[in-house]
Design an enzyme around this catalytic site. Structure first.
Site, PDB file in Angstrom:
ATOM      1  N   CYS A 144      15.050 -23.423 -14.029  1.00 36.99           N
ATOM      2  CA  CYS A 144      15.623 -24.508 -14.828  1.00 36.99           C
ATOM      3  C   CYS A 144      16.112 -24.036 -16.191  1.00 36.99           C
ATOM      4  CB  CYS A 144      14.594 -25.606 -15.002  1.00 36.99           C
ATOM      5  SG  CYS A 144      13.033 -24.991 -15.645  1.00 36.99           S
TER       6      CYS A 144
HETATM    7  C1  LIG Z   1      11.145 -23.937 -11.545  1.00 38.18           C
HETATM    8  S1  LIG Z   1      10.230 -22.637 -10.865  1.00 38.18           S
HETATM    9  C2  LIG Z   1       9.830 -23.308  -9.286  1.00 38.18           C
HETATM   10  C3  LIG Z   1       8.554 -24.057  -9.266  1.00 38.18           C
HETATM   11  C4  LIG Z   1       8.109 -24.485  -7.903  1.00 38.18           C
HETATM   12  N1  LIG Z   1       9.125 -25.244  -7.210  1.00 38.18           N
HETATM   13  C5  LIG Z   1       6.837 -25.320  -7.952  1.00 38.18           C
HETATM   14  O1  LIG Z   1       6.873 -26.501  -7.634  1.00 38.18           O
HETATM   15  O2  LIG Z   1       5.777 -24.779  -8.335  1.00 38.18           O
HETATM   16  C6  LIG Z   1      11.484 -21.461 -10.487  1.00 38.18           C
HETATM   17  C7  LIG Z   1      10.970 -20.191  -9.835  1.00 38.18           C
HETATM   18  O3  LIG Z   1      12.100 -19.408  -9.433  1.00 38.18           O
HETATM   19  C8  LIG Z   1      11.696 -18.073  -9.434  1.00 38.18           C
HETATM   20  N2  LIG Z   1      12.865 -17.174  -9.351  1.00 38.18           N
HETATM   21  C9  LIG Z   1      13.771 -16.887 -10.316  1.00 38.18           C
HETATM   22  N3  LIG Z   1      14.700 -16.026  -9.862  1.00 38.18           N
HETATM   23  C10 LIG Z   1      14.364 -15.757  -8.569  1.00 38.18           C
HETATM   24  C11 LIG Z   1      14.916 -14.938  -7.553  1.00 38.18           C
HETATM   25  N4  LIG Z   1      16.007 -14.196  -7.760  1.00 38.18           N
HETATM   26  N5  LIG Z   1      14.307 -14.912  -6.344  1.00 38.18           N
HETATM   27  C12 LIG Z   1      13.189 -15.643  -6.109  1.00 38.18           C
HETATM   28  N6  LIG Z   1      12.620 -16.428  -7.026  1.00 38.18           N
HETATM   29  C13 LIG Z   1      13.189 -16.496  -8.241  1.00 38.18           C
HETATM   30  C14 LIG Z   1      10.914 -17.953 -10.735  1.00 38.18           C
HETATM   31  O4  LIG Z   1      10.070 -16.816 -10.696  1.00 38.18           O
HETATM   32  C15 LIG Z   1      10.155 -19.291 -10.760  1.00 38.18           C
HETATM   33  O5  LIG Z   1       8.850 -19.134 -10.248  1.00 38.18           O
END
Ligand SMILES: C[S@@+](CC[C@H](N)C(=O)[O-])C[C@H]1O[C@@H](n2cnc3c(N)ncnc32)[C@H](O)[C@@H]1O
Length: 375
Positions: A144
């Site tokens: 986000c």
């Molecule tokens: C907003 S959080 C998601 C939270 C999750 N939906 C929950 O309810 O707990 C976004 C996540 O995207 C992950 N992220 C960012 N870039 C990424 C990538 N290239 N591949 C996989 N995950 C990624 C981050 O590490 C983070 O944990």
């Protein structure tokens, strides 16, 4: 106007200061008023060495029988969406997150799940075609930060914008339905062009419903709203109605949820900050000056969250407010105490502050099942 030493000495505030400065003075004066009030209440606050939490989020998300709907999780973080969907009966296929400690958390709590993290969890490296025909529902909250008021809000110009990756997975897998979660900033006017392009691309094959969910409507003692988009494959001839999502009748305050002393006041926690956002590692869950003031009103210190209740008790705050520990923060986010986060304190708090509150995901999941998958 330059302030003379005499003016500074007397705390003189010249009338032609900037709005920003005026706002800062107003906030600081409000904070000192609150600090005074806190000092009066201090006597009632005793640092306790054991948890006295009274809110168990599991009570509002009783485990439902398996519904046979197979779900794949992208950007899984500490598992807010994953846990809520799991308890509402969905069948877990796999979770992906680029952070090692996110993967460690999911594996620790769900040893039988398939979890990819680190390099293997990086969604940009995955060929999603292997999941075609094996996944019914895809969910994910693309990072986000590009849209968050706490960040620089560069939207699609931000290297962390992962919406294109989510769309790539949807196109390759063609699940019957998907759920996207994001901060409210994603719905703001500033990103309308980009948002419309994303929605237009998805709406070729999916009927879309966009809405906002408020954690407090699901019994979570926090003021936290998130934008949700549900897509349902057009050829299934079903679409999702957000008005049918069941909500909770219970409204809780922070102090009652944590079992703190009856102090004659209580209220919702301000939105917990994701401690992974920003240039510095922090163990503060306050995300704005307004939220610092709100925490003070609640008699709670939002900075320097302790790794455990006993350590919090042995390190009382100077103004007598209540110091939080990580487990209390997870409860304020709607995670049961049985869900054990892994990593350093700021990493655990980061996973918590980044997550969808599990009771929100639970209600959303059960409603998606009833509306889009049941016969
Ligand atoms: C907003 S959080 C998601 C939270 C999750 N939906 C929950 O309810 O707990 C976004 C996540 O995207 C992950 N992220 C960012 N870039 C990424 C990538 N290239 N591949 C996989 N995950 C990624 C981050 O590490 C983070 O944990």
């Amino acid at each position: 106007m330059n302030q003379t030493p005499a003016m500074l000495e007397s705390n003189h505030i010249p009338w032609d200061i900037t709005d920003e400065r005026r706002e800062a003075y107003a906030v600081s004066s409000r904070l000192s008023q609150l600090a005074r009030k806190q000092a009066e209440r201090r006597a009632s606050e005793r640092p306790q060495a054991t948890l006295s939490v009274r809110y168990d989020p599991n009570e509002e998300m009783p485990r439902l029988n398996s519904n046979g709907v197979r779900v794949l999780s992208l950007f899984s973080g500490g598992g807010g969406l994953d846990l809520g969907f799991d308890r509402s009966g969905f069948e877990h296929v796999a979770s992906y997150d680029v952070l090692d400690f996110a993967g460690d958390t999911l594996r620790h709590n769900k040893p039988d799940w398939t979890v990819y993290s680190g390099k293997d969890g990086d969604v940009t490296r995955v060929d999603w075609r292997k999941y075609k025909g094996k996944v019914d529902l895809l969910h994910g909250g693309p990072p986000c930060q590009p849209f968050s008021i706490a960040g620089r809000r560069n939207g699609q110009l931000d290297g962390r914008d992962m919406f294109p990756e989510f769309l790539r997975a949807v196109h390759a897998i063609q699940p019957r339905a998907f759920v996207i979660e994001n901060v409210l900033g994603f719905l703001s006017q500033k990103f309308s062009g980009y948002r419309d392009r994303i929605l237009q691309e998805l709406s070729a094959e999916y009927s879309l419903t966009s809405f906002v969910l408020s954690a407090k409507d699901f019994g979570v003692p926090q003021d936290r709203r998130r934008a949700i988009i549900v897509g349902s494959l057009r050829k299934s001839k079903r679409s999702f109605d957000a008005a049918l999502i069941p909500t909770s009748t219970i409204k809780r305050g922070v102090r009652s949820a944590l079992g703190l002393n009856e102090a004659g006041f209580d209220g919702l926690a301000p939105t917990l900050r994701c401690t992974l956002t920003g240039p510095r590692q922090t163990t503060s869950i306050a995300n704005s000056t307004a939220s610092v003031a709100k925490w003070a009103e609640l008699g709670i210190w939002p900075h320097g969250v302790s790794p455990s209740r006993s350590l919090a008790a042995s390190f009382p705050t100077r103004d007598g407010t209540y110091r939080l520990c990580v487990e209390e923060c997870q409860v304020l986010q709607g995670f049961p105490l049985s869900w054990e986060f892994q990593g350093a304190v700021y990493q655990r708090l980061g996973l918590i502050g980044n997550s969808v509150c599990p009771p929100v995901a639970y209600s959303l999941g059960s409603s998606i099942h009833d509306q889009l998958f049941s016969d």
